[in-house]
Design a protein around this motif. Structure first.
Motif, short mmCIF file in Angstrom:
data_model
loop_
_atom_site.label_atom_id
_atom_site.label_comp_id
_atom_site.label_asym_id
_atom_site.label_seq_id
_atom_site.Cartn_x
_atom_site.Cartn_y
_atom_site.Cartn_z
N ASP A 129 -62.18 16.41 65.49
CA ASP A 129 -62.25 15.35 66.37
C ASP A 129 -62.56 14.00 65.57
O ASP A 129 -63.63 13.97 64.80
N THR A 130 -61.75 13.10 65.50
CA THR A 130 -62.01 11.80 64.56
C THR A 130 -63.03 10.82 65.28
O THR A 130 -63.31 9.87 64.91
N GLY A 131 -63.47 11.14 66.40
CA GLY A 131 -64.59 10.72 67.13
C GLY A 131 -64.03 8.89 67.52
O GLY A 131 -63.25 8.92 67.91
N GLU A 176 -64.78 27.38 72.50
CA GLU A 176 -64.82 26.73 71.15
C GLU A 176 -65.92 27.27 70.16
O GLU A 176 -65.63 27.19 68.90
N LYS A 225 -61.24 25.42 64.98
CA LYS A 225 -61.79 24.56 65.80
C LYS A 225 -61.12 22.92 66.08
O LYS A 225 -60.53 22.78 64.67
N PRO A 226 -61.27 22.32 67.14
CA PRO A 226 -60.53 20.92 66.92
C PRO A 226 -61.14 19.93 66.06
O PRO A 226 -62.54 19.94 65.62
N VAL A 266 -58.13 15.90 67.37
CA VAL A 266 -58.47 15.19 68.62
C VAL A 266 -58.90 13.84 68.37
O VAL A 266 -59.54 13.42 67.70
N GLY A 293 -59.88 10.09 68.94
CA GLY A 293 -60.56 9.53 70.22
C GLY A 293 -59.61 8.08 70.23
O GLY A 293 -58.77 7.83 69.72
N ARG A 321 -54.52 20.85 66.59
CA ARG A 321 -56.05 20.63 66.56
C ARG A 321 -56.92 19.12 66.39
O ARG A 321 -57.90 19.28 66.79
#
Length: 157
Positions: A38-40, A27, A35-36, A103, A105, A101
């Motif tokens: 991420d919505t966390g 990464e 890059k991914p 991600v 959560g 891409r």
């Protein structure tokens, strides 16, 4: 030409199979656009931070009962709204690669896709009707879009 047609028809399946057997990319070596995303721990994801998306985002934040993240593809918009305190990612939801891409959560349970309201009115203009706005007025008798009716024989019209 036949070979390219077949390759295009099965391109997504081919990429998915290759992705399953090829090693994962480091990464840290990926470009920002690869890059991914991420919505966390966000519970609400708003796709598109234009006027309507921004309003939806602000409404969820005002309610205060859910964590929110917005995603937009315009770098200028993303940077400007980040400066105003918005929690944002940059990405284009219309791009097929975006979905690979992304991600999400385990906590995201609402995705908002803002869409402007368009209603075809008798005058053929696009407008939105809301409970606070009056109903569109009926077409006038000289409106070319109004259906013409003939008087019924024997009627008093």
């Amino acid at each position: 030409m036949i070979v390219s047609s077949l390759a295009n028809a099965y391109s997504l399946q081919t990429v998915a199979k290759l992705d399953a057997v090829l090693p994962d990319e480091n990464e840290s070596r990926l470009r920002a656009n690869d890059k991914p995303l991420d919505t966390g721990d966000a519970e609400v994801v708003v796709l598109g931070m234009g006027r309507i998306g921004r309003g939806a985002y602000e409404r969820f934040v005002e309610r205060g009962d859910r964590s929110v993240i917005g995603i937009d593809n315009d770098h200028t918009v993303v940077e400007g709204l980040r400066g105003d305190g918005f929690n944002l990612l940059e990405g284009d939801a219309t791009d097929h690669e975006f979905w690979h891409r992304l991600v999400v959560g385990g906590s995201a349970h609402t995705v908002v896709l803002p869409w402007p309201c368009t209603i075809r009115t008798p005058s053929h203009s696009n407008s939105c009707a809301s409970p606070a706005s009056p109903e569109p007025s009926p077409p006038s008798s000289n409106d070319p879009t109004r259906p013409r009716t003939s008087p019924v024989p024997g009627s008093t019209r």
